[in-house]
Design an enzyme around this catalytic site. Structure first.
Site, PDB file in Angstrom:
ATOM      1  N   HIS A   1      42.251  31.173  42.657  1.00  0.00           N
ATOM      2  CA  HIS A   1      41.006  31.912  42.493  1.00  0.00           C
ATOM      3  C   HIS A   1      39.918  31.375  43.409  1.00  0.00           C
ATOM      4  CE1 HIS A   1      38.251  34.591  40.600  1.00  0.00           C
ATOM      5  NE2 HIS A   1      37.513  33.641  40.051  1.00  0.00           N
TER       6      HIS A   1
ATOM      7  N   ASP B   1      46.082  34.115  42.984  1.00  0.00           N
ATOM      8  CA  ASP B   1      44.975  34.184  42.028  1.00  0.00           C
ATOM      9  C   ASP B   1      45.473  34.935  40.798  1.00  0.00           C
ATOM     10  OD1 ASP B   1      42.669  34.550  40.585  1.00  0.00           O
ATOM     11  OD2 ASP B   1      41.468  35.267  42.272  1.00  0.00           O
TER      12      ASP B   1
ATOM     13  N   SER C   1      34.081  35.688  42.541  1.00  0.00           N
ATOM     14  CA  SER C   1      34.441  36.055  41.182  1.00  0.00           C
ATOM     15  C   SER C   1      33.434  37.081  40.641  1.00  0.00           C
ATOM     16  CB  SER C   1      34.543  34.809  40.299  1.00  0.00           C
ATOM     17  OG  SER C   1      35.202  35.094  39.089  1.00  0.00           O
TER      18      SER C   1
END
Length: 641
Positions: free
Chosen positions: A387, A355, A239
């Site tokens: 994700h 995601d 991320s």
């Protein structure tokens, strides 16, 4: 003199056997290294040095490196080349090092796995009180929202984070962590994609290679040297932590030999906007870049208000432009696609096709550009989940073994794409020659109307009796799933293929072209590609009926940088890509094109009532099908009955 003399000594020891972290301050004075070390050893008692071991092109776990009680841990501050808090001094970032004791007692030099983040010191939390209100009429100035609160940093020195230690230290790597500018004990201001987020990890890599200065304190302090490393660095993270390896790589810094970004945000425009439309990341309705700034701002309280004023209010405030959603110089400066010229580090990218936080185009757009650029090895790993989700350890190990340890394992000759098929575990990807699949061809499907019920999505010609236009009425009260499952509603249009006689493999980027008229000067336009009938069974193999999604602002039909109000009743041609995907649609399913205006999960929520009218004869869907049109076979009408 003893051959084990070091340029630094270790002081301020704390016994790890008592559950305390070791805090080593490194002072550059030459003495005999006979101080106590983890595990009760002395330098003069060291036996034959342990070294990294490799098998089948992978670094193996070395027992001498495996025991955390034998690791050396220390922290320091690295001086950068910027002054983002404008105090007249170069900012320093907080760095923590974890390394096998053999790097001290035996002079072993090892490469580094480096992870940097704005999250290590804690975050402000996702309190909706500080988000933007999504109930906002398109094109109007949004109401002000409450600014994020000041919060106290979490975590104490010297441990910044413990991530990646168990994976990499036992395999013969040093693990380095650092806090991003304006977070934790790092100086400066957070900028959420500004240049200091690229230059901060560059400074750490420069320090690891002897080109930048390290100190024992954030101000003043004694110099610290990284004498225990080869200078070869690999970066990874997920991320935001996956964004920063790419940011560092765009500087072209020497010593950064490979990166493994996992679900990286490669453009803050593409995170908070879509084709001119204000679009929020999935699960964070109402978040924008200034909210993320407040979320991570855990840095020096002395400069907290000044950073808020300079970065959040004066730069982000006008730059992010929630009125139009247009692309501009503010967003362009936070788009790493524009900064790839200097990138030289081989890239192993990872992302999930489902995601909807950091949507899969983030990884695709970078890998596609790098393949076109052609001067660095690029591989991509995709899975069917949401994700996060790193590549299998074997893939990551081979990548770092090749580029950090220099073992010729021919990883660059491996398959260019690794995709986890629908029923498989994430650790069992299927190898493909590339992504999109080289045999994928665009297949055009046309629309045959039957609103407010299901229309047809067809390969052949459209019946002359099919309506020329169809209309929907925007109503954000209904989410996409409800609209997709509805038998009849005027709040969406849906067009569905016959049942598939054989599985269809989609690989790449679907594209929609519509001719649309709006009853108002501004409107949301949202598209879902779905697999029907909808299956709500959590145990079913089809775990997600959403194949892919896309969003656009019809006002930006000519330019992403300039939106023009729509003339009510006038038709406009709008074309845009949906999110990249690789999915095998099973036989017996139908592919459906769902068209709606506002998407309750992602877009702004204008008052219901906007009418969108579509010219069906000028509207089409292009699907990337492996094998092309010949690979699409439908059940016959008789079989369907």
């Amino acid at each position: 003199m003893d051959s084990r003399i070091r340029r630094t000594t270790l002081i301020d020891l704390a016994s790890s056997r008592k559950g305390l972290s070791l805090h080593f301050l490194l002072v550059p004075i030459a003495i005999v290294a006979s101080v106590c070390l983890p595990g009760g050893l002395h330098a003069e008692e060291s036996e034959a040095a342990a070294v990294p071991v490799f098998k089948d092109g992978e670094a193996q776990v070395v027992p001498a490196f495996e025991d955390p009680d034998r690791w050396i841990r220390h922290d320091l501050w690295v001086e950068t080349e910027f002054d983002s808090d404008k105090d007249g001094k170069l900012d320093r970032v907080h760095v923590a090092v974890t390394r096998p004791q053999e790097t001290e007692i035996d002079g072993l030099k090892l490469p580094v796995v480096y992870v940097t983040s704005p999250y290590f010191a804690g975050t402000a939390g996702n309190d909706l009180e500080y988000f933007w209100d999504p109930k906002h009429e398109l094109g109007e100035t949004p109401p002000e929202h409450k600014k994020g609160p000041r919060f106290e940093r979490k975590g104490l020195r010297p441990i910044i984070a413990k991530t990646h230690l168990k994976e990499w230290v036992p395999r013969g790597y040093i693990v380095v962590h650092s806090s991003s500018p304006g977070t934790g004990l790092s100086q400066g201001c957070p900028t959420v994609g500004g240049s200091n987020e690229s230059l901060a990890p560059k400074a750490v890599i420069d320090w690891l290679n002897g080109r930048a200065k390290g100190f024992t304190a954030p101000d003043g302090g004694e110099p610290v040297l990284a004498y225990w490393t080869t200078g070869k660095v690999g970066m990874t993270g997920t991320s935001y932590n996956g964004t920063l390896p790419l940011a560092a790589a765009t500087t072209g810094v020497e010593g950064l030999e490979a990166i493994i970004p996992i679900a990286p945000n490669t453009s803050y425009y593409h995170y908070y906007r879509s084709n001119g439309l204000v679009r929020h990341p999935g699960g964070y309705l109402g978040e924008d870049i200034d909210v993320l700034y407040d979320f991570i701002h855990s840095g020096n309280p002395e400069f907290w208000e000044a950073c808020n004023c300079d970065v959040r209010d004066e730069e982000m405030g006008p730059g992010m432009d929630r009125e139009t959603g247009d692309y501009n110089d503010f967003w362009a400066g936070r788009d790493y696609l524009n900064q790839l010229e200097k990138l030289r580090a081989p890239v192993l990218m990872a992302h999930g096709f489902n995601d909807w936080n950091v949507v899969p185009e983030h990884s695709y757009r970078i890998t596609a550009a790098l393949k076109k650029k052609g001067n660095v090895p690029v591989q991509i790993y995709y899975h069917q989940g949401g994700h996060g989700g790193p590549p299998p350890m074997k893939m990551m190990n081979r990548w770092f073994t090749r580029y950090l340890h220099g073992i010729e394992n021919k990883v660059e000759e491996d398959a260019k794409a690794w995709i986890v098929r629908e029923a498989d575990e994430k650790g069992e990807p299927t190898a493909y020659p590339d992504y999109p699949h080289p045999d994928a061809q665009p297949v055009e499907l046309k629309l045959q109307g039957n609103a407010p019920e299901q229309g047809a999505l067809t390969l052949g010609s459209v019946s002359p009796s099919s309506p020329a236009t169809e209309m929907l009425v925007d109503n954000v009260s209904f989410d996409g799933k409800t609209l997709a499952k509805a038998e009849s509603t005027n709040h969406r249009l849906i067009y569905v293929t016959p049942k598939l006689a054989e599985p269809v493999h989609l690989s790449g980027v679907a594209r929609i072209s519509v001719r649309v008229a709006s009853s108002k000067p501004a409107a949301n336009l949202s598209v879902w590609l779905v697999s029907l009938p909808w299956n709500d069974d959590p145990q079913a193999k089809i775990t997600d009926n959403i194949i892919t999604r896309g969003w656009a602002d019809p006002q930006n039909q000519e330019s992403m940088r300039s939106s023009q109000p729509l003339q009510p009743g006038q038709f406009y041609d709008v074309s845009f890509d949906l999110q990249p995907d690789d999915q095998i649609i099973p036989a017996g399913q139908q592919i459906g094109l769902l068209i709606m205006s506002s998407d309750r999960e992602f877009t702004l929520w204008p008052k219901p009532g906007t009418e969108l009218t579509f010219d069906l004869r000028a509207t089409k869907l292009m699907l990337p099908v492996v094998g092309g049109e010949a690979a699409i076979k439908f059940e016959s009408a008789a079989a369907t009955e």
